[in-house]
Each structure stands twice: as structure tokens, then as C-alpha cells.
Design an enzyme around this catalytic site. Structure first.
Site, PDB file in Angstrom:
ATOM      1  N   ARG A   1       0.834  -1.214   0.000  1.00  0.00           N
ATOM      2  CA  ARG A   1       0.000   0.000   0.000  1.00  0.00           C
ATOM      3  C   ARG A   1       0.867   1.262   0.000  1.00  0.00           C
ATOM      4  NH1 ARG A   1      -2.830  -3.836   3.340  1.00  0.00           N
ATOM      5  NH2 ARG A   1      -1.111  -3.520   4.779  1.00  0.00           N
TER       6      ARG A   1
ATOM      7  N   ASP B   1       9.979  -6.184  -5.242  1.00  0.00           N
ATOM      8  CA  ASP B   1       8.955  -6.849  -4.417  1.00  0.00           C
ATOM      9  C   ASP B   1       8.656  -8.165  -5.110  1.00  0.00           C
ATOM     10  OD1 ASP B   1       6.509  -7.797  -3.301  1.00  0.00           O
ATOM     11  OD2 ASP B   1       5.989  -5.770  -2.670  1.00  0.00           O
TER      12      ASP B   1
ATOM     13  N   THR C   1       8.529  -2.751   3.648  1.00  0.00           N
ATOM     14  CA  THR C   1       8.122  -4.145   3.879  1.00  0.00           C
ATOM     15  C   THR C   1       7.803  -4.303   5.362  1.00  0.00           C
ATOM     16  OG1 THR C   1      10.309  -4.887   4.530  1.00  0.00           O
ATOM     17  CG2 THR C   1       9.855  -4.874   2.172  1.00  0.00           C
TER      18      THR C   1
ATOM     19  N   ARG D   1       9.894  -0.309   9.459  1.00  0.00           N
ATOM     20  CA  ARG D   1      10.155  -0.932  10.752  1.00  0.00           C
ATOM     21  C   ARG D   1      11.643  -0.912  11.048  1.00  0.00           C
ATOM     22  NH1 ARG D   1       6.053  -0.048  12.135  1.00  0.00           N
ATOM     23  NH2 ARG D   1       4.409  -1.299  13.085  1.00  0.00           N
TER      24      ARG D   1
ATOM     25  N   ASP E   1      12.352   6.994  10.635  1.00  0.00           N
ATOM     26  CA  ASP E   1      11.177   7.258  11.474  1.00  0.00           C
ATOM     27  C   ASP E   1      11.024   6.144  12.505  1.00  0.00           C
ATOM     28  OD1 ASP E   1       8.706   8.587  12.203  1.00  0.00           O
ATOM     29  OD2 ASP E   1       7.633   6.947  11.195  1.00  0.00           O
TER      30      ASP E   1
ATOM     31  N   GLU F   1      12.717   1.130  20.314  1.00  0.00           N
ATOM     32  CA  GLU F   1      12.030   2.432  20.391  1.00  0.00           C
ATOM     33  C   GLU F   1      11.613   2.737  21.812  1.00  0.00           C
ATOM     34  OE1 GLU F   1       8.929   2.774  17.440  1.00  0.00           O
ATOM     35  OE2 GLU F   1      10.330   2.473  15.805  1.00  0.00           O
TER      36      GLU F   1
ATOM     37  N   HIS G   1       8.837   7.932  15.183  1.00  0.00           N
ATOM     38  CA  HIS G   1       7.762   7.038  14.703  1.00  0.00           C
ATOM     39  C   HIS G   1       6.463   7.826  14.475  1.00  0.00           C
ATOM     40  CE1 HIS G   1       6.448   2.541  14.782  1.00  0.00           C
ATOM     41  NE2 HIS G   1       5.717   3.233  13.921  1.00  0.00           N
TER      42      HIS G   1
HETATM   43  N1  NAD Z   1       6.190   4.572  10.296  1.00  0.00           N
HETATM   44  C1  NAD Z   1       4.936   4.308  10.541  1.00  0.00           C
HETATM   45  O1  NAD Z   1       4.313   4.910  11.397  1.00  0.00           O
HETATM   46  C2  NAD Z   1       4.248   3.251   9.729  1.00  0.00           C
HETATM   47  C3  NAD Z   1       2.886   3.412   9.416  1.00  0.00           C
HETATM   48  C4  NAD Z   1       2.255   2.437   8.649  1.00  0.00           C
HETATM   49  C5  NAD Z   1       2.962   1.315   8.244  1.00  0.00           C
HETATM   50  N2  NAD Z   1       4.251   1.176   8.611  1.00  0.00           N
HETATM   51  C6  NAD Z   1       5.011   0.013   8.186  1.00  0.00           C
HETATM   52  O2  NAD Z   1       5.228   0.105   6.805  1.00  0.00           O
HETATM   53  C7  NAD Z   1       5.398  -1.182   6.233  1.00  0.00           C
HETATM   54  C8  NAD Z   1       4.601  -1.308   4.950  1.00  0.00           C
HETATM   55  O3  NAD Z   1       3.222  -1.071   5.200  1.00  0.00           O
HETATM   56  P1  NAD Z   1       2.147  -1.345   4.053  1.00  0.00           P
HETATM   57  O4  NAD Z   1       0.830  -0.935   4.616  1.00  0.00           O
HETATM   58  O5  NAD Z   1       2.599  -0.802   2.769  1.00  0.00           O
HETATM   59  O6  NAD Z   1       2.229  -2.919   4.017  1.00  0.00           O
HETATM   60  P2  NAD Z   1       1.798  -3.905   2.815  1.00  0.00           P
HETATM   61  O7  NAD Z   1       1.547  -5.215   3.453  1.00  0.00           O
HETATM   62  O8  NAD Z   1       0.716  -3.283   1.997  1.00  0.00           O
HETATM   63  O9  NAD Z   1       3.107  -4.001   1.918  1.00  0.00           O
HETATM   64  C9  NAD Z   1       4.237  -4.714   2.254  1.00  0.00           C
HETATM   65  C10 NAD Z   1       4.891  -5.155   0.962  1.00  0.00           C
HETATM   66  O10 NAD Z   1       6.158  -5.702   1.260  1.00  0.00           O
HETATM   67  C11 NAD Z   1       6.397  -6.755   0.339  1.00  0.00           C
HETATM   68  N3  NAD Z   1       7.435  -7.634   0.852  1.00  0.00           N
HETATM   69  C12 NAD Z   1       7.350  -8.547   1.841  1.00  0.00           C
HETATM   70  N4  NAD Z   1       8.540  -9.159   2.005  1.00  0.00           N
HETATM   71  C13 NAD Z   1       9.393  -8.618   1.108  1.00  0.00           C
HETATM   72  C14 NAD Z   1      10.754  -8.819   0.804  1.00  0.00           C
HETATM   73  N5  NAD Z   1      11.470  -9.729   1.455  1.00  0.00           N
HETATM   74  N6  NAD Z   1      11.306  -8.080  -0.171  1.00  0.00           N
HETATM   75  C15 NAD Z   1      10.582  -7.162  -0.847  1.00  0.00           C
HETATM   76  N7  NAD Z   1       9.275  -6.924  -0.613  1.00  0.00           N
HETATM   77  C16 NAD Z   1       8.682  -7.638   0.370  1.00  0.00           C
HETATM   78  C17 NAD Z   1       5.048  -7.428   0.218  1.00  0.00           C
HETATM   79  O11 NAD Z   1       4.955  -8.184  -0.974  1.00  0.00           O
HETATM   80  C18 NAD Z   1       4.114  -6.233   0.209  1.00  0.00           C
HETATM   81  O12 NAD Z   1       3.826  -5.826  -1.100  1.00  0.00           O
HETATM   82  C19 NAD Z   1       4.987  -2.149   7.339  1.00  0.00           C
HETATM   83  O13 NAD Z   1       6.161  -2.613   7.980  1.00  0.00           O
HETATM   84  C20 NAD Z   1       4.249  -1.282   8.323  1.00  0.00           C
HETATM   85  O14 NAD Z   1       4.296  -1.791   9.617  1.00  0.00           O
HETATM   86  C21 NAD Z   1       4.922   2.123   9.322  1.00  0.00           C
HETATM   87  O1  3PG Z   2       2.432  -0.119  11.694  1.00  0.00           O
HETATM   88  C1  3PG Z   2       1.871   0.965  11.820  1.00  0.00           C
HETATM   89  O2  3PG Z   2       0.677   1.156  11.570  1.00  0.00           O
HETATM   90  C2  3PG Z   2       2.702   2.141  12.221  1.00  0.00           C
HETATM   91  O3  3PG Z   2       3.957   1.776  12.616  1.00  0.00           O
HETATM   92  C3  3PG Z   2       2.029   3.061  13.171  1.00  0.00           C
HETATM   93  O4  3PG Z   2       2.245   2.689  14.511  1.00  0.00           O
HETATM   94  P1  3PG Z   2       1.531   3.547  15.652  1.00  0.00           P
HETATM   95  O5  3PG Z   2       0.110   3.168  15.652  1.00  0.00           O
HETATM   96  O6  3PG Z   2       2.175   3.187  16.936  1.00  0.00           O
HETATM   97  O7  3PG Z   2       1.746   4.979  15.286  1.00  0.00           O
END
Ligand code: NAD
Ligand code: 3PG
Length: 526
Positions: free
Chosen positions: A148, A168, A200, A229, A253, A258, A277
Site C-alpha cells: 500500500r 517486491d 516491507t 520498521r 522514522d 524504540e 515514529h
Molecule cells: N512509520 C509508521 O508509522 C508506519 C505506518 C504504517 C505502516 N508502517 C510500516 O510500513 C510497512 C509497509 O506497510 P504497508 O501498509 O505498505 O504494508 P503492505 O503489506 O501493503 O506491503 C508490504 C509489501 O512488502 C512486500 N514484501 C514482503 N517481504 C518482502 C521482501 N522480502 N522483499 C521485498 N518486498 C517484500 C510485500 O509483498 C508487500 O507488497 C509495514 O512494515 C508497516 O508496519 C509504518
Molecule cells: O504499523 C503501523 O501502523 C505504524 O507503525 C504506526 O504505529 P503507531 O500506531 O504506533 O503509530
């Protein structure tokens, strides 16, 4: 009253459906604050700060659902939850845009030294030549993980005139083409990217994806971003490359631990920019994720379908509507099979025919297995933990789709195999008549599986049916319905009787003493 614990400051505005429900009491606070009543909660809502460990799960014996108001579930012990039968749901897309925008903001800040320029100017300096930046236009952005967030980021990068190279393993060429990005191998991405950003989940495969070896392959001056992450980029591995000037800058981030320690070595580098974060920390994202998990928990507590379960096959509302009638049927079939076949079982085979073959039937098989195991075990069994419990008990199960409908528009056939005996059942759902059992151990029969049942195997002789009625009458037991099935005249036959109320415990023995009755089984609570 159902008790729900909401932690981690999940936005209350989004929780209104739960808070307004008179049959639900929501407590808002931390696990610690409510430590004396953890055993009462059926639902727990968390963000990333609350660690739902096996120990926490043990302290919450009534817990049925953990809802993560966000994406990553790495703060939840999924194995332990699944084993316990606790459903884990998340809010997968509520914070996608916010995190994408944050990543983009980090990228722009990184290449234009915005945080460094800000703190330098605020400390009274005017250092224009120290903060000469780099344009994004025409540069290659390497995106690892095209889910996403990766996808949304690629759209924004293309709008800024960047080239996008993606790694990916699940990205199809067709999708890459539609998104106007180049799908490449990881090594190639390392070779060509001016900026690399990871999106990822943190898994065994992605931990340390950017490490000492892989960073060595990147272009001199490369910028690295991690808003996914902590740990996907190995923090220690960055240091020699920051020292040597190979890395142009890093934006983080998220951190391996953490919050990071105050004297974390990376925080000392001017080329490293950081946020605590904050990816999902916008008003919009927090409202979205809170509303999504509130809906899921409410639906779950009201026995309605949930959409975003991590440890269950997912299905849309439309799919659920189609599957719903068969859901009840598979539950009943599992229960009947378990009660009819009392001996050890090593194989359960489920076959779906007719309209059912157009549906994703995995959830039905899990439901049947959960119901089958529940009647035999003293622990919580549901669709979540049924596969692992079956495995633990040495029961193999499988499903197939078949074309043998036996004239029905849909048909579910199940065979349960033990060391010494086997038992089979067929059922169908007919809109006007509800669920029907149409065959039992090869005997054609037709009954509505409901209430208290009695299954009788007998020899097809005159008077047997009358004698059964007589014995039950003597015990003042009123028969509600009765179905008889046989393969050949005078051969083996079966009866299935239903009753309005529970039967006396010893009725099987009394009936088994009647001439020509071979076996009697009570089937309760269907
Ligand atoms: N910083 C924040 O506050 C925050 C907020 C939301 C999400 N996130 C993190 O962002 C990441 C992605 O979120 P998303 O909603 O896009 O997830 P998602 O599940 O939509 O996408 C993850 C993608 O990673 C790919 N993937 C898995 N293993 C892989 C590998 N070894 N090599 C390459 N690609 C690989 C999958 O095929 C998938 O398309 C997650 O770790 C989520 O926890 C962080
Ligand atoms: O995986 C997530 O959705 C993000 O890392 C956001 O985490 P948070 O809810 O603690 O802000």
C-alpha cells in the site's frame, strides 16, 4: 456486558460505535492501570506501544480479539494468540496516505537538508553553502516493498519526475507497467537507486536487508530511508558508510529499539535525520484506524463478519453474505461427525461441489474443523486455532472442490477416517428449507440438523421403528421428527430422530437392548 480495553491513546472520536454501545463497557488506559481486571476483557485495542506477549495473553483468559489500530502487528505474539484462538485484526489502510506523505516529506527534507538548515539557522548561523541539496527530478527512487505505502509513494515520485525501480517478489509485471515503475531484482535496485526506501514488514527475510554487504553495492552518495520498521536497515552497518561519506544521508522514522537510547550513535550524525515514529501520526490516520478497529471489534462482539483478521482467511462483506448459510451448515456437520464417531480420528476430508466451488471455502473448512474438535476437547477451539490444534492431535485435514453435486445446487461431503472406522456425511443448503443432511454413512436421508438428535443404526426388520417409539414413549420422550434410510430392503438401516428437549443420559443403552438395534448415539446441541 462485554468488556473492552482500549490502550495506547487510540483516538476516542473514532471509537464512538464501541463507546455508544450499551452492551459494551470500554475502559481506556494501559494494561498496568487495569492489571487487576485483565481477566474480564474480551477485546483489547492497541497501537504499537502495548506489547501483547504470550504472558499478557495468559493474564487475559477471556480475551477473544486483539485489534491493532494500525498496520504492523510485530508488537503482538501472533503464534501465541493463534494457539489460544484469539483473533488478531488490524487497520491495514487507515494510515497509508499519512505514512506515504511522511516518507515523501522525509525524502524531500533529506535531499534538501531542511532539518539541518533549520537547526543551524536557529542556532544563529547562516550557512548557505554547507547545505547545498540535490534535486529529486530525474533521480531513481528504489522502493523495496510495493504494498500500500510503496505503491502510493511511487505515484508521488513519478509526479515529481523521478524514475522508480521496485523490488517486491509479489509485484507482477502487469502491475508494474500500470504503475509506470520498473520491477527489478534487489541487487539491480542497489546498483541503480539514488535513494532507497523500504516499505516491507519486518520479517526474518527483511531483517537487515540493508546491511554492511548490501550497502557496499549502493551508489556513492546514496540516501536511505526507513519509515517502515526498525531493523530492516541494520543501524550499526550504517556507521562506517556515514563515516566514509559513501552514504549521502539517512532518514529514520523507526528504530531497532524504540525509543532509541539518548546516546544512540546514529543521532550524532548531521546527515541522519529522524522523527519519533510519526508516520501514522496525523489526525486523519488516527481517526481512520480507530474507526476501522472499532467497527471490527463491534462486529466481532455482535457475531458479524470481520474483514481484516491477520490469523484467519480474509473475505469481503459480499463474500461473507454468500458463505453465511454454509457457515452454519459446516458448524453443524462438524458437531454431528464428532459426536457420531467417538473413536480416534486421523483424517478429515471435505469436498465442496456445485455453487460452493465458486467461493473461497477455506474458512468453511476451518469452521467445520473447529466445530469437530470443540466437541472433543476441553479447550477453546475456533477457526483461528483449529489448524494448529488438529496438527497437535495428529489429525490431517484437507479440502477439495468436486463436480459431484448428486443433483443439489450445492453439496458439502465430509469423510472422517479413524484407525478402525470411518464416518461420512453430506449436507446442502436449500433456500426454502434451510440446511439439510442428505446422506449419512452412505444412507440417503433428509433431515434438518437442529436441536437434540438421536442417531440409530438398525436392521431393517418389521417392528423396529415401533419398538423405538414404544421405548421413548415409556420414558415420556416426545419425538419431534423422524427420518429413516436404508440401502436395501431387509439390510442395514438408520434412523435420525429429533427432540425438543435434552434426552436422559442412559437412553442409548436402553435402546441398544431393543432387538435389531445395532448402535445408538445421542447428538446434542446442534
Ligand atoms: N512509520 C509508521 O508509522 C508506519 C505506518 C504504517 C505502516 N508502517 C510500516 O510500513 C510497512 C509497509 O506497510 P504497508 O501498509 O505498505 O504494508 P503492505 O503489506 O501493503 O506491503 C508490504 C509489501 O512488502 C512486500 N514484501 C514482503 N517481504 C518482502 C521482501 N522480502 N522483499 C521485498 N518486498 C517484500 C510485500 O509483498 C508487500 O507488497 C509495514 O512494515 C508497516 O508496519 C509504518
Ligand atoms: O504499523 C503501523 O501502523 C505504524 O507503525 C504506526 O504505529 P503507531 O500506531 O504506533 O503509530
Amino acid at each position: 456486558m462485554a468488556y473492552v480495553l482500549v490502550t495506547d491513546g487510540i483516538k476516542e472520536d473514532g471509537l464512538q460505535p464501541l463507546l455508544n454501545e450499551s452492551t459494551i463497557q470500554c475502559d481506556i488506559g494501559s494494561l498496568n492501570e487495569f492489571s487487576d481486571r485483565l481477566d474480564q476483557y474480551e477485546a483489547l485495542l492497541v497501537r504499537s506501544a502495548t506489547k501483547v506477549t504470550a504472558e499478557v495473553l495468559n493474564q487475559m483468559p477471556n480475551l477473544k480479539i486483539v485489534a491493532r489500530a494500525g498496520v504492523g502487528v510485530d508488537n503482538i505474539d501472533l503464534d501465541a494468540a493463534t494457539k489460544r484462538g484469539v483473533i488478531v485484526v488490524n487497520a491495514p489502510d487507515g494510515n497509508t496516505i499519512s505514512t506515504t506523505e511522511h516518507t515523501f516529506a522525509m525524502m524531500a527534507s533529506l535531499v534538501r537538508n531542511i532539518p539541518q538548515g533549520t537547526s543551524s539557522l536557529k542556532s544563529g548561523k547562516w550557512m548557505r553553502k554547507d547545505y547545498v541539496g540535490t534535486e529529486l527530478y530525474g533521480k531513481t527512487l528504489g522502493i523495496v516493498g510495493m504494498g500500500r505505502i510503496g505503491t502510493e509513494l511511487s505515484r508521488r515520485a513519478r509526479a515529481f519526475g523521478m524514475n522508480v525501480a521496485v523490488f517486491d517478489p509479489f509485484l507482477t509485471n502487469d502491475r508494474a507497467q500500470k504503475l509506470d515503475v520498473e520491477s527489478v531484482e534487489f541487487d539491480h535496485l542497489l546498483d541503480v537507486a539514488d535513494i532507497i526506501t523500504v516499505h516491507t514488514p519486518l520479517t526474518d527475510k527483511t531483517r537487515g536487508l540493508l546491511n554492511e554487504e548490501t550497502i557496499a553495492r549502493t551508489k556513492k552518495g546514496v540516501f536511505l530511508i526507513n519509515c517502515a520498521r526498525g531493523g530492516i536497515i541494520d543501524e550499526k552497518a550504517l556507521i562506517p558508510y556515514l563515516e566514509s561519506g559513501h552514504i549521502g544521508g539517512v532518514a529514520l522514522d523507526v528504530f531497532e529499539s524504540e525509543p532509541p537510547e539518548h546516546n544512540h550513535p546514529l543521532l550524532g550524525y548531521d546527515q541522519v535525520i529522524v522523527t519519533p515514529h510519526l508516520g501514522a501520526s496525523t489526525k486523519e490516520a488516527q481517526l481512520n484506524v480507530a474507526a476501522q478497529v472499532a467497527d471490527e471489534v463491534l462486529y466481532f462482539l455482535q457475531d458479524k463478519p470481520i474483514r481484516n483478521a491477520i490469523n484467519l482467511p480474509g473475505f469481503s462483506k459480499e463474500e461473507y453474505e454468500k458463505i453465511k448459510p454454509y457457515y452454519e451448515l459446516t458448524r453443524k456437520m462438524g458437531s454431528i461427525l464428532s459426536q457420531c464417531m467417538k473413536s480416534a480420528v486421523n483424517l478429515v476430508e471435505v469436498s465442496y461441489a456445485g455453487k460452493l466451488t465458486e467461493l473461497d471455502t477455506a474458512i468453511l473448512t476451518r469452521n467445520l474443523m473447529a466445530s469437530f474438535l470443540k466437541s472433543r476437547l476441553d479447550t477453546t477451539v475456533n477457526e483461528v486455532n483449529a489448524p494448529s490444534i488438529a496438527r497437535e492431535r495428529g489429525i490431517t485435514y484437507g479440502e477439495k472442490h468436486s463436480s459431484e453435486t448428486h443433483g443439489y445446487s450445492n453439496l458439502i461431503s465430509v469423510t472422517v477416517q479413524g484407525d478402525k472406522e470411518a464416518f461420512s456425511l453430506q449436507g446442502t443448503y436449500i433456500k426454502e428449507y434451510g440446511d439439510r443432511i442428505t446422506q449419512l454413512n452412505g444412507f440417503d436421508i433428509d433431515f434438518h440438523p437442529q436441536g437434540h438428535l438421536l442417531y440409530i443404526q438398525h436392521n431393517d426388520r418389521p417392528g423396529v421403528i415401533g419398538n423405538v417409539g414404544k421405548v421413548l414413549g415409556e420414558h415420556e420422550i416426545n419425538i419431534a421428527t423422524m427420518q429413516v434410510g436404508r440401502k436395501t430392503a431387509g439390510g442395514e438401516a438408520i434412523m435420525m430422530l429429533s427432540f425438543d428437549s435434552e434426552l436422559p443420559k442412559n437412553i442409548e443403552e436402553t435402546l441398544e437392548s431393543v432387538q435389531d438395534i445395532v448402535k445408538v448415539e445421542q447428538i446434542g446441541g446442534v
